[in-house]
Structure formats: structure tokens, C-alpha cells
Write a protein that holds these residues in place. Structure first.
Motif, PDB file in Angstrom:
ATOM      1  N   UNK A 203       0.832  -1.207   0.000  1.00  0.00           N
ATOM      2  CA  UNK A 203       0.000   0.000   0.000  1.00  0.00           C
ATOM      3  C   UNK A 203       0.867   1.258   0.000  1.00  0.00           C
ATOM      4  N   UNK A 204       2.036   1.194   0.612  1.00  0.00           N
ATOM      5  CA  UNK A 204       2.901   2.375   0.653  1.00  0.00           C
ATOM      6  C   UNK A 204       3.579   2.616  -0.698  1.00  0.00           C
ATOM      7  N   UNK A 205       3.995   1.544  -1.374  1.00  0.00           N
ATOM      8  CA  UNK A 205       4.820   1.695  -2.574  1.00  0.00           C
ATOM      9  C   UNK A 205       4.035   1.666  -3.879  1.00  0.00           C
ATOM     10  N   UNK A 206       3.123   0.693  -4.029  1.00  0.00           N
ATOM     11  CA  UNK A 206       2.522   0.463  -5.344  1.00  0.00           C
ATOM     12  C   UNK A 206       1.598   1.603  -5.783  1.00  0.00           C
ATOM     13  N   UNK A 473      12.631   5.774  12.887  1.00  0.00           N
ATOM     14  CA  UNK A 473      11.256   6.299  12.944  1.00  0.00           C
ATOM     15  C   UNK A 473      10.256   5.291  13.509  1.00  0.00           C
ATOM     16  N   UNK A 474      10.449   4.032  13.201  1.00  0.00           N
ATOM     17  CA  UNK A 474       9.509   3.008  13.653  1.00  0.00           C
ATOM     18  C   UNK A 474       9.748   2.651  15.123  1.00  0.00           C
ATOM     19  N   UNK A 475      10.995   2.761  15.575  1.00  0.00           N
ATOM     20  CA  UNK A 475      11.278   2.585  16.999  1.00  0.00           C
ATOM     21  C   UNK A 475      10.628   3.706  17.807  1.00  0.00           C
ATOM     22  N   UNK A 476      10.722   4.915  17.281  1.00  0.00           N
ATOM     23  CA  UNK A 476      10.082   6.049  17.964  1.00  0.00           C
ATOM     24  C   UNK A 476       8.572   5.833  18.050  1.00  0.00           C
ATOM     25  N   UNK A 477       7.951   5.385  16.941  1.00  0.00           N
ATOM     26  CA  UNK A 477       6.507   5.151  16.943  1.00  0.00           C
ATOM     27  C   UNK A 477       6.132   4.028  17.899  1.00  0.00           C
ATOM     28  N   UNK A 478       6.978   3.025  18.014  1.00  0.00           N
ATOM     29  CA  UNK A 478       6.693   1.904  18.903  1.00  0.00           C
ATOM     30  C   UNK A 478       6.816   2.300  20.372  1.00  0.00           C
ATOM     31  N   UNK A 479       7.829   3.115  20.711  1.00  0.00           N
ATOM     32  CA  UNK A 479       8.145   3.364  22.120  1.00  0.00           C
ATOM     33  C   UNK A 479       7.625   4.693  22.657  1.00  0.00           C
ATOM     34  N   UNK A 480       7.570   5.728  21.845  1.00  0.00           N
ATOM     35  CA  UNK A 480       7.326   7.081  22.360  1.00  0.00           C
ATOM     36  C   UNK A 480       6.039   7.702  21.845  1.00  0.00           C
ATOM     37  N   UNK A 538      21.273   4.631  20.631  1.00  0.00           N
ATOM     38  CA  UNK A 538      19.984   4.604  19.954  1.00  0.00           C
ATOM     39  C   UNK A 538      18.901   5.258  20.804  1.00  0.00           C
ATOM     40  N   UNK A 539      18.843   4.900  22.068  1.00  0.00           N
ATOM     41  CA  UNK A 539      17.826   5.461  22.955  1.00  0.00           C
ATOM     42  C   UNK A 539      18.030   6.959  23.118  1.00  0.00           C
ATOM     43  N   UNK A 540      19.285   7.383  23.253  1.00  0.00           N
ATOM     44  CA  UNK A 540      19.575   8.819  23.378  1.00  0.00           C
ATOM     45  C   UNK A 540      19.132   9.575  22.135  1.00  0.00           C
ATOM     46  N   UNK A 541      19.455   9.014  20.976  1.00  0.00           N
ATOM     47  CA  UNK A 541      19.074   9.668  19.728  1.00  0.00           C
ATOM     48  C   UNK A 541      17.575   9.795  19.559  1.00  0.00           C
ATOM     49  N   UNK A 542      16.826   8.778  20.007  1.00  0.00           N
ATOM     50  CA  UNK A 542      15.370   8.815  19.892  1.00  0.00           C
ATOM     51  C   UNK A 542      14.772   9.958  20.699  1.00  0.00           C
ATOM     52  N   UNK A 543      15.310  10.199  21.897  1.00  0.00           N
ATOM     53  CA  UNK A 543      14.779  11.272  22.729  1.00  0.00           C
ATOM     54  C   UNK A 543      15.255  12.640  22.258  1.00  0.00           C
ATOM     55  N   UNK A 544      16.505  12.729  21.806  1.00  0.00           N
ATOM     56  CA  UNK A 544      17.057  14.017  21.372  1.00  0.00           C
ATOM     57  C   UNK A 544      16.368  14.504  20.100  1.00  0.00           C
ATOM     58  N   UNK A 545      16.166  13.582  19.150  1.00  0.00           N
ATOM     59  CA  UNK A 545      15.582  13.965  17.857  1.00  0.00           C
ATOM     60  C   UNK A 545      14.097  13.581  17.773  1.00  0.00           C
ATOM     61  N   UNK A 546      13.430  13.608  18.903  1.00  0.00           N
ATOM     62  CA  UNK A 546      12.042  13.152  18.954  1.00  0.00           C
ATOM     63  C   UNK A 546      11.147  13.947  18.008  1.00  0.00           C
ATOM     64  N   UNK A 547      11.303  15.276  17.983  1.00  0.00           N
ATOM     65  CA  UNK A 547      10.425  16.099  17.159  1.00  0.00           C
ATOM     66  C   UNK A 547      10.640  15.840  15.672  1.00  0.00           C
ATOM     67  N   UNK A 548      11.898  15.723  15.255  1.00  0.00           N
ATOM     68  CA  UNK A 548      12.175  15.452  13.845  1.00  0.00           C
ATOM     69  C   UNK A 548      11.666  14.070  13.448  1.00  0.00           C
ATOM     70  N   UNK A 549      11.829  13.111  14.362  1.00  0.00           N
ATOM     71  CA  UNK A 549      11.329  11.768  14.076  1.00  0.00           C
ATOM     72  C   UNK A 549       9.804  11.784  13.958  1.00  0.00           C
ATOM     73  N   UNK A 550       9.161  12.571  14.819  1.00  0.00           N
ATOM     74  CA  UNK A 550       7.707  12.671  14.758  1.00  0.00           C
ATOM     75  C   UNK A 550       7.262  13.264  13.426  1.00  0.00           C
ATOM     76  N   UNK A 551       7.935  14.296  12.981  1.00  0.00           N
ATOM     77  CA  UNK A 551       7.587  14.925  11.710  1.00  0.00           C
ATOM     78  C   UNK A 551       7.786  13.952  10.549  1.00  0.00           C
ATOM     79  N   UNK A 555       4.831  12.081   8.100  1.00  0.00           N
ATOM     80  CA  UNK A 555       4.817  12.124   6.635  1.00  0.00           C
ATOM     81  C   UNK A 555       4.628  10.724   6.056  1.00  0.00           C
ATOM     82  N   UNK A 556       5.345   9.740   6.657  1.00  0.00           N
ATOM     83  CA  UNK A 556       5.188   8.356   6.201  1.00  0.00           C
ATOM     84  C   UNK A 556       3.746   7.882   6.403  1.00  0.00           C
ATOM     85  N   UNK A 557       3.214   8.178   7.571  1.00  0.00           N
ATOM     86  CA  UNK A 557       1.854   7.738   7.882  1.00  0.00           C
ATOM     87  C   UNK A 557       0.840   8.423   6.972  1.00  0.00           C
ATOM     88  N   UNK A 558       1.027   9.706   6.704  1.00  0.00           N
ATOM     89  CA  UNK A 558       0.106  10.433   5.827  1.00  0.00           C
ATOM     90  C   UNK A 558       0.123   9.859   4.420  1.00  0.00           C
TER      91      UNK A 558
END
Length: 745
Positions: A203-206, A473-480, A538-551, A555-558
Motif C-alpha cells: 500500500x505504501x509503494x505500489x 522512525x519506527x522505533x520512535x513510533x513503537x516506544x514514544x 539509539x535510545x539517546x538519539x530517539x529522545x534528542x531527535x524526537x520532534x524530527x522523528x515525529x515529523x 509524513x510516512x503515515x500520511x
């Protein structure tokens, strides 16, 4: 002398026989599938007095291609979106029917002294009804607009997926030659994993690919691309250990969600028809006419089990799902046949050489008989229902009516249910994606980088870093990622004793994300030092770049949701509704007498008891239109009424020339729903006219149950009382607001 290859000669003989028999069967108005099977018997190796094919191996290959394109076309009609929306009624009915018929088939096989594998495959063959035969019968009888048709289509959709599951399970059993529970469980988990992965990726690619190349796609190119996508998915499915049929079905269901679905279905229809004909002819070629007389008793017994078993167990499943007796009987007698999936299951057993030679022809002949009887059983459903009404005790009928009425309507979900459902869905989706990334990285990315680009330790580090970037991005969605904020906040603020479980859920999400990071690193390094450093970074990066990961994730989800919802759902299955009323959509023919008239002049409610819920005019939607609204050519009018009422008003829409008005199921935003009025309801003590239901819910009150009495089409001056059960057709997102206390802002 020029020599004609056997393959071409055999194909010519097959198509000549198929062409002759289908013309005959078309003349006598019988299903063409039966003609193909008869053609196979005629050109098969068992009739010496007729020309016979010389290269059976090549024909088997043609037959396999036929299975692929047949399943591809079924997938185009399936779509995962339809499966999600068929509702609990169709799912319960299908599961009850399939389970009991597998058990019945196995029991009948053992009773006749058959081996375990023969009996098990017989159960699988008997359990799946034919989508092709049922749809064709409905079209010929002109009953697609009837209430029970929605339930029948929903059951067929669920059964298609169950059939795919049976193919996987039977293949596992055939290979292991024993009922190993561990292997069965692994097969189910493996199938679930790849179904989710393929659906998300597809659904994402085709749709994105088809949209980008739309200007380049003429009919020829679209046909080639569609068949290429089908065969590529077939190769992927075989590579991971599934059957080619599964890959074709999955690609068809993915393409069914795109805006090009109808075009692809139209372009590939000729290819599907050709190879499907070869497949059904190859089915007939395996039938030895001598075996039909030898196994006449098993054929008769199996046929009776199919007809009686499907009617009884489908009625039982529908009643358990809360359907009225009439709908249950009509559904049961519409699904009393076997077809394409049964042939495929029988072919699987014969190909893997785990079933006896007699099972295949018995299944095919039983399918032919039940195909022939299907239209007659559908016609007999109303008389049979009337017969049951006469012979069943009144207590039983009353109990069925109460149970059916009590199981329908709106079900309010608690905050916990809403939250846990969303968290479970979020966890499953992202766990599948992360597992796929880890597997692809360890098996393909790392070997490619170290062997082709950079050798040694540096290549491993580059592969690991690239994998972690893809996973982030998917780790962020899973955990945060925050899910269902409203329900979460309500639980946190209003119920202090729920804070402990909420905190535990959050820790569990983080722990699961850490597990996936560790799982990835462990594929590259087995030392604890590397694992600890990687996890920390990895965990540090997820929290530091949380806003960029969310954005980025948004976009992927949209993009995914845009692709998923790009195609307006067509022929959606409506919820099964009370009293024998349901929603249907009729198109105003240009020659109809309705054109130009106002709704008040038509008086369809007063004359026919039918309510007009919505008018669709091009891209304009007019919910609950007022009485001064006029009808114009090609307006799609959504109506609510009984089968008889809709049949009567249908003639007005068709006009004098158009023989069949276009009928489909309602748009997904409109449905018939039930609410129970209490003293805190915002409409309590108000009349229908003054309640504002039309304005606030875009709804129309079509019935009220009060103290055991039913009031259909109530007068607008009627005042709502405590305990009233009110049936409203309207916007399914706004009607539930009537359940909220009047003190709510």
C-alpha cells in the motif's frame, strides 16, 4: 516437413473443446465452469474414442498459470479494506461455518474408512463456498439489493482469507505428514507476519508508483505492469516458502486498494478468462468417468453433506452473530456450493501426492452438482423460511427475535478498550516492520556491503548504522508516540488507580523497542560491550531527535493513509440492520419519471414506506435532503426500507428503458444505528422535530421501540421518553453524540 509442437496442438484441442462446451452450456443457461470441466473429460486420457492431449506435463503448467491468474482476479475483488469492514456478523458466520464443515468432512471421510489426510482435505474442500458461482447467481436472479446479500458478500470475503490460510496449513501438514502443533503454529505466525508486511509495503509503494507513472500508462503498458507485479509477488511468495497462489492473491488485494483497480481488473479479465479456462479444463482431465460409477455412493454422500451442512451451519453461524431468522436462512441457502478454492485445495492434495486418486474426481463432481443446484436453493430460501416459521415453536422464534434485536446497534467502548486496541495495533504493525528490517539487514544488506563495497569491520559498522537509521522512525513510533491522547488523558486524570497500568504499558513499549535494537546489533556483534553502546546511542538519539522523528513519521503515515483511502470504497457491505430494513443505493435513470420532481411531490415515504437518507450528485453529497430537493438524472439516492419496499420503488428509478438500475451498497459515512434514550440524553423530553437530530447528526429517525411496541416512520411530533430505543439513519460519526449526557460541553 513442418512439425507442430505438442504444446500448441494440445492448447488448440483444449480451447476447441472448451469453446464447444461453453457454447452449449451458455445455450442451456448453466455455469461455464461446468462446461470447462466437461471439456476436460472429453480431451482427457480416459476417453479413447476422442482426440486426446499428448503432453500432460505442459498442460499442468498451463493449469498452474491459470490458478495464479484466477487467484489474482479474486484478490482484485477481495481487498483488505473490505475485510476490515465486513463486521463481526460476517466473520462469526464464516468461522462457524468453516470450522463445523471441516469437522463434518473429516468425520464423513473417517466414516467411509478413508485415511486421515483424505478426510482432512475433504473437510477443507467442503468448507469454502464459491465466490464466482454465488455472484453470478445473484446477478442472474437480480437480488444484489436484498438485505441478506450484504451478509453473503461479507462471509465470502472472510472465507477467501480462510481459504488462503487452509492452503498454507495443508501444505505444512502434507510436508510434515503429521499434525505437528509447533509447525502449524509457526506457519500461522509466518503467514500473519508476511500478510501484514506485504500489505503495508504494497500500500505504501505500489499506489505511489502507479500515480507517478499514470501519464505513461496506456492500456498495453498497464496490462504488462499489472501482470509483472503479480508474477513478482508470486516469486517472492515462493521464495519465502508459500504457494504461488498466495502471492497472486496478495498482489491482487493490494492493487484492489488503488485508484486503478477497476481498470486493472478490466484489462486482465481476458488473460484471466483464458488461463482459468485452461485450469478448469485441466481439472476435468483428471476425472476418470469409470471412477464416477465406482464411487457413486461417496459422491452422493459428499454432495448431501455440502448442501445440508452448509445450510445448517451457515444458519447457525448467522443466528449466533445476531441475524434474524429470515436473513440467516437466505444466507445459508445462498452458500450451499463449493467452487474455485475447493478445486485448488483438491489440486494441492493431488500434486503433493498426499491424497488418494478418488478424492479429486469426487470433489469435482460434487462441485458440479452443487453449482447446478445453487440458483434453485436461493429461490427456495423464502418458502423454506416460511416453512420454518410454521413448524418452529413460538418460544424459539421469540427468543431468536430478542437475541437478534439485542445484538445490533451501537456499542460504546470504554477508554481502556479504545486505548488497548490502539496500542495492540501499533505494537503489531511496528514489530512486523522492525523484524523485517532486521532480517533484511542481516541477510542481504550486510553481506552485500562487506562483499561488494567495503570489506571487514568498516563494512559491518556501515551496515549497522544504515539499519539503525531505517529503524529509528519506527522505533520512535513503537516506544514514544502518543496514541489516543483523549482516552489516555481521561484515564490518567480521572482514575488514579489506573496510573500504575499506564506506566507499566509505557515501560513495556520502551523495553520492546530496546529489544529490537539489541536484536539488530546481535546480528552483527555478539559482544555485550557493543550491544550496550549501541543501545545507549539509539535510545539517546530517539529522545534528542524526537520532534524530527515525529515529523518524518507523520509524513510516512500520511502517505500510507492517502494511498489506502485514495479509492472510494465501492459496493461496501452495510451492517445488518433491524426489522428486515437495510440501506441500498439506486441511480435515477435519465428516462425516469422522477427526474425534476421534488421529494414532497414524490411522497415515497407515504406511498412505499421508504426513507431517503442521502443524495449523491457528482461530487456533492446531500445528507437527509429536505422535501423541496429535486431529483436529477444520474443522482444516486440512498434509501432505507425492506426488500419488498425497495423492489417496489426500484421500478420508479429505472424508468421504462433501463432494465437494471445500478445498485450498490451505501457510502461508509452513512449507516443505520441504534441509541437508547435516557434521562441524561440531550434529546430526552423533546419531539423529533425540535430535537435537532437532522441538523446535528445529518440523521433521520426511521423507527422507535417503546415498551415492546415498534413505531415505524414515527410522526415528527412524537416526544422522546426514557428507555426509547431509537433507530436513526445518518452520519455514523455524529449519531453517537446523542448518547452523551446533556451536561457535556
Amino acid at each position: 516437413m513442418i512439425h507442430l509442437p505438442d504444446l500448441i496442438a494440445d492448447l488448440g484441442l483444449i480451447l476447441a473443446a472448451a469453446g464447444f462446451t461453453t457454447l452449449v452450456f451458455k445455450k442451456i443457461k448453466q455455469p461455464l465452469v461446468l462446461g470447462y470441466i466437461l471439456a476436460g473429460i472429453l480431451v482427457g486420457p480416459y476417453l479413447d474414442f476422442l482426440p486426446t492431449i499428448s503432453d500432460s506435463k505442459s498442460i499442468e503448467i498451463w493449469g498452474e498459470i491459470g490458478v495464479i491468474f484466477l487467484l489474482f482476479s479474486l484478490g482484485l475483488e477481495f481487498s483488505f479494506k473490505k475485510l476490515v469492514k465486513v463486521g463481526g456478523s460476517a466473520s462469526i458466520t464464516a468461522v462457524v461455518k468453516v470450522v463445523f464443515l471441516i469437522l463434518a468432512g473429516y468425520g464423513v471421510g473417517k466414516m467411509m474408512g478413508w485415511a486421515d489426510m483424505d478426510s482432512l482435505f475433504l473437510g477443507g474442500i467442503l468448507s469454502i463456498s464459491s465466490t464466482m458461482i454465488t455472484l453470478k447467481a445473484f446477478e442472474e436472479l437480480g437480488i444484489k439489493h436484498k438485505k441478506f446479500a450484504g451478509l453473503v458478500f461479507g462471509v465470502l470475503i472472510v472465507e477467501d482469507l480462510v481459504a488462503i490460510l487452509l492452503l498454507v496449513l495443508f501444505s505444512t501438514l502434507a510436508v510434515s505428514q503429521q499434525s505437528a502443533a509447533n509447525e502449524m503454529l509457526l506457519s500461522i505466525l509466518k503467514l500473519g507476519f508476511f500478510l501484514v508486511l506485504w500489505f503495508l509495503g504494497g500500500i505504501f509503494l505500489i499506489p505511489t508508483f502507479l500515480k507517478a507513472t499514470k501519464k505513461l500508462m496506456n492500456d498495453e503498458t498497464m496490462l504488462v505492469v499489472s501482470l509483472a507485479l503479480c508474477l513478482v509477488m508470486v516469486m517472492i511468495a515462493v521464495e519465502v516458502g508459500f504457494s504461488p497462489a498466495l502471492g497472486a492473491f496478495i498482489m491482487g488485494s493490494i492493487l484492489a486498494e488503488t485508484t486503478q483497480a477497476e481498470r486493472i481488473e478490466h484489462l486482465t479479465k481476458s488473460v484471466k478468462d483464458l488461463f482459468s479456462a485452461v485450469f478448469f479444463v485441466s481439472v476435468g482431465m483428471l476425472i476418470d468417468p469409470a471412477m464416477l460409477t465406482k464411487y457413486a455412493t461417496p459422491i452422493i454422500l459428499v454432495t448431501l453433506v455440502i448442501i445440508l451442512g452448509k445450510i445448517i451451519f451457515t444458519i447457525l453461524g448467522a443466528l449466533l452473530a445476531g441475524q434474524p431468522l429470515k436473513t440467516s436462512v437466505q444466507t445459508g441457502m445462498s452458500l450451499a456450493q463449493i467452487g474455485e478454492f475447493s478445486f485448488i485445495i483438491a489440486t494441492l492434495g493431488a500434486t503433493l501426492k498426499v491424497t488418494s486418486d478418488f478424492l479429486y474426481p469426487i470433489a469435482v463432481v460434487a462441485a458440479a452438482i452443487t453449482t447446478f443446484t445453487t440458483p434453485y436453493l436461493i429461490r427456495l430460501s423464502d418458502p423454506f423460511h416460511n416453512f420454518l416459521i410454521k413448524i418452529l415453536p413460538k418460544k424459539w422464534l421469540d427468543a431468536i427475535g430478542r437475541y437478534s434485536s439485542g445484538t445490533q446497534g451501537i456499542t460504546t467502548l470504554s477508554d481502556w478498550k479504545v486505548l488497548l486496541k490502539s496500542y495492540a495495533f501499533n505494537t503489531i504493525i511496528h514489530s512486523v516492520i522492525l523484524t523485517a528490517i532486521v532480517m533484511l539487514s542481516s541477510r542481504y544488506l550486510q553481506p552485500f556491503v562487506t562483499e561488494k563495497l567495503i570489506n571487514g569491520h568498516k563494512g559491518i559498522i556501515i551496515s549497522l548504522v544504515a539499519s539503525l537509521i531505517f529503524m529509528t522512525p519506527f522505533l520512535w513510533a513503537l516506544a514514544i508516540r502518543r496514541i489516543e491522547r483523549k482516552a489516555y488523558t481521561h484515564l490518567w486524570l480521572n482514575k488514579k488507580y489506573t496510573r500504575g497500568p499506564l506506566v507499566a504499558i509505557e515501560f513495556l513499549r520502551i523495553a520492546l523497542a530496546i529489544f529490537f535494537v539489541g536484536f539488530l546489533i546481535y546480528q552483527f556483534y555478539s559482544t555485550w560491550v557493543a550491544l550496550t553502546i549501541g543501545l545507549f546511542l539509539m535510545v539517546s538519539g530517539m529522545f534528542i531527535f524526537s520532534r524530527k522523528l515525529q515529523s518524518f513519521y507523520n509524513k510516512l503515515e500520511s502517505r500510507f493513509l492517502l494511498n489506502l483511502n485514495a479509492r472510494e470504497a465501492q459496493n461496501e457491505q452495510p451492517e445488518i440492520l433491524p426489522w428486515d430494513t437495510h440501506l441500498a443505493e439506486l441511480t435515477v435513470a435519465p428516462e425516469s419519471k422522477l427526474v425534476g420532481q421534488t421529494l414532497i411531490a414524490l411522497s415515497v415515504r407515504e406511498k412505499y414506506g421508504v426513507n431517503i437518507a442521502m443524495i449523491e450528485r457528482g461530487k456533492i453529497m446531500i445528507p437527509t435532503p429536505n422535501r423541496d430537493e429535486r431529483l436529477y438524472p444520474h443522482d444516486k439516492v440512498m434509501l432505507i426500507g425492506t426488500d419488498d419496499q425497495l423492489a417496489a420503488v426500484k421500478e420508479m428509478f429505472e424508468g421504462s428503458v433501463n432494465e437494471h438500475a445500478e445498485i450498490s451498497f451505501p457510502k461508509e459515512d452513512m449507516s443505520l444505528q441504534k441509541i437508547v434514550i435516557n434521562s441524561s440524553s440531550p434529546v430526552f423530553g423533546q419531539s423529533i422535530r425540535n430535537s435537532g437530530i437532522r441538523e446535528t447528526t445529518q440523521g433521520l429517525v426511521v423507527g422507535i421501540e417503546r415498551k415492546g411496541e415498534r413505531i415505524l416512520n414515527p410522526d415528527s411530533t412524537l416526544v422522546f421518553e426514557n428507555g426509547d430505543v431509537v433507530w436513526i439513519v445518518g452520519n455514523n460519526k455524529k449519531v453517537p453524540n446523542l448518547l452523551k449526557p446533556s451536561t457535556n460541553p
